[in-house]
Design a protein around this motif. Structure first.
Motif, PDB file in Angstrom:
ATOM      1  N   ASN A   1      -2.416  13.719  10.622  1.00 60.80           N
ATOM      2  CA  ASN A   1      -2.772  12.423  10.476  1.00 60.80           C
ATOM      3  C   ASN A   1      -2.023  11.313  10.976  1.00 60.80           C
ATOM      4  O   ASN A   1      -2.521   9.874  11.014  1.00 60.80           O
ATOM      5  CB  ASN A   1      -3.492  11.868   9.219  1.00 60.80           C
TER       6      ASN A   1
ATOM      7  N   ASP B   1       1.043  10.512   9.624  1.00 65.59           N
ATOM      8  CA  ASP B   1       1.992  10.033   8.450  1.00 65.59           C
ATOM      9  C   ASP B   1       3.316  11.119   8.749  1.00 65.59           C
ATOM     10  O   ASP B   1       3.368  12.044   9.503  1.00 65.59           O
ATOM     11  CB  ASP B   1       1.641  10.364   7.127  1.00 65.59           C
TER      12      ASP B   1
ATOM     13  N   MET C   1       3.411   5.857   6.384  1.00 63.55           N
ATOM     14  CA  MET C   1       2.018   6.088   6.610  1.00 63.55           C
ATOM     15  C   MET C   1       1.595   5.126   7.868  1.00 63.55           C
ATOM     16  O   MET C   1       2.012   4.457   8.576  1.00 63.55           O
ATOM     17  CB  MET C   1       1.180   5.492   5.532  1.00 63.55           C
ATOM     18  N   THR C   2       0.527   5.881   8.410  1.00 62.10           N
ATOM     19  CA  THR C   2       0.037   5.475   9.865  1.00 62.10           C
ATOM     20  C   THR C   2      -0.473   3.854   9.892  1.00 62.10           C
ATOM     21  O   THR C   2      -0.334   3.134  10.652  1.00 62.10           O
ATOM     22  CB  THR C   2      -1.082   6.240  10.438  1.00 62.10           C
ATOM     23  N   ASN C   3      -0.974   3.413   8.496  1.00 59.86           N
ATOM     24  CA  ASN C   3      -1.235   1.967   8.307  1.00 59.86           C
ATOM     25  C   ASN C   3       0.142   0.988   8.519  1.00 59.86           C
ATOM     26  O   ASN C   3      -0.003  -0.124   8.158  1.00 59.86           O
ATOM     27  CB  ASN C   3      -1.843   1.834   7.190  1.00 59.86           C
ATOM     28  N   GLY C   4       1.314   1.631   8.297  1.00 52.68           N
ATOM     29  CA  GLY C   4       2.524   0.918   8.306  1.00 52.68           C
ATOM     30  C   GLY C   4       3.136   0.510   7.064  1.00 52.68           C
ATOM     31  O   GLY C   4       4.240   0.370   6.855  1.00 52.68           O
ATOM     32  N   SER C   5       2.544   1.040   6.028  1.00 55.04           N
ATOM     33  CA  SER C   5       2.986   1.076   4.542  1.00 55.04           C
ATOM     34  C   SER C   5       4.077   2.262   4.566  1.00 55.04           C
ATOM     35  O   SER C   5       4.078   3.263   5.284  1.00 55.04           O
ATOM     36  CB  SER C   5       1.995   1.537   3.487  1.00 55.04           C
ATOM     37  N   SER C   6       4.977   2.118   3.613  1.00 60.86           N
ATOM     38  CA  SER C   6       6.071   2.903   3.474  1.00 60.86           C
ATOM     39  C   SER C   6       6.603   3.286   1.962  1.00 60.86           C
ATOM     40  O   SER C   6       6.407   2.160   1.309  1.00 60.86           O
ATOM     41  CB  SER C   6       7.283   2.723   4.256  1.00 60.86           C
TER      42      SER C   6
ATOM     43  N   SER D   1       4.271  -2.848   2.075  1.00 58.52           N
ATOM     44  CA  SER D   1       3.179  -2.747   2.736  1.00 58.52           C
ATOM     45  C   SER D   1       3.334  -4.188   3.631  1.00 58.52           C
ATOM     46  O   SER D   1       4.037  -5.252   2.996  1.00 58.52           O
ATOM     47  CB  SER D   1       1.861  -2.823   2.049  1.00 58.52           C
ATOM     48  N   THR D   2       2.462  -4.468   4.483  1.00 62.57           N
ATOM     49  CA  THR D   2       2.472  -5.944   5.229  1.00 62.57           C
ATOM     50  C   THR D   2       2.238  -7.021   4.031  1.00 62.57           C
ATOM     51  O   THR D   2       1.117  -7.290   3.406  1.00 62.57           O
ATOM     52  CB  THR D   2       1.219  -5.930   6.181  1.00 62.57           C
TER      53      THR D   2
END
Length: 95
Positions: A29, A31, A50-55, A73-74
């Motif tokens: 996916n 990640d 993660m692909t959504n930018g969270s870590s 996260s953002t």
């Protein structure tokens, strides 16, 4: 090593050809995990993006955050103790 599920592992392995020691896991996916593995399982210190930018940076066990971790996260950050992938008890949040 490319797994049947499409994940890719780059790093050291044990005699049973399982991820063991330092490595990278690129999930199908998108990640990415960089850090320690033990007998094919994410375990020890690492960094999961993660692909959504969270870590998540910190300690992992059984493929999940377990121990002191920092989730980002953002516009949001949480420093807390994690248990089986979830924040456990009080932590320090920054917005």
């Amino acid at each position: 090593m490319i797994f049947a599920n499409g994940d890719v592992y780059i790093g050291t392995m044990n005699e049973q050809e399982k991820a063991h020691g330092i490595g990278r896991l690129i999930k199908k996916n998108g990640d990415l995990y960089i850090g320690n593995f033990s007998n094919g399982v994410i375990s020890g210190e690492g960094h999961y993006i993660m692909t959504n930018g969270s870590s998540i940076d910190g300690t992992f066990a059984n493929n999940l955050p377990n121990g002191q971790c920092k989730y980002k996260s953002t516009g949001y950050e949480l420093n807390a103790n994690f248990k089986n992938g979830f924040a456990d008890g009080e932590g320090i949040e920054k917005a």
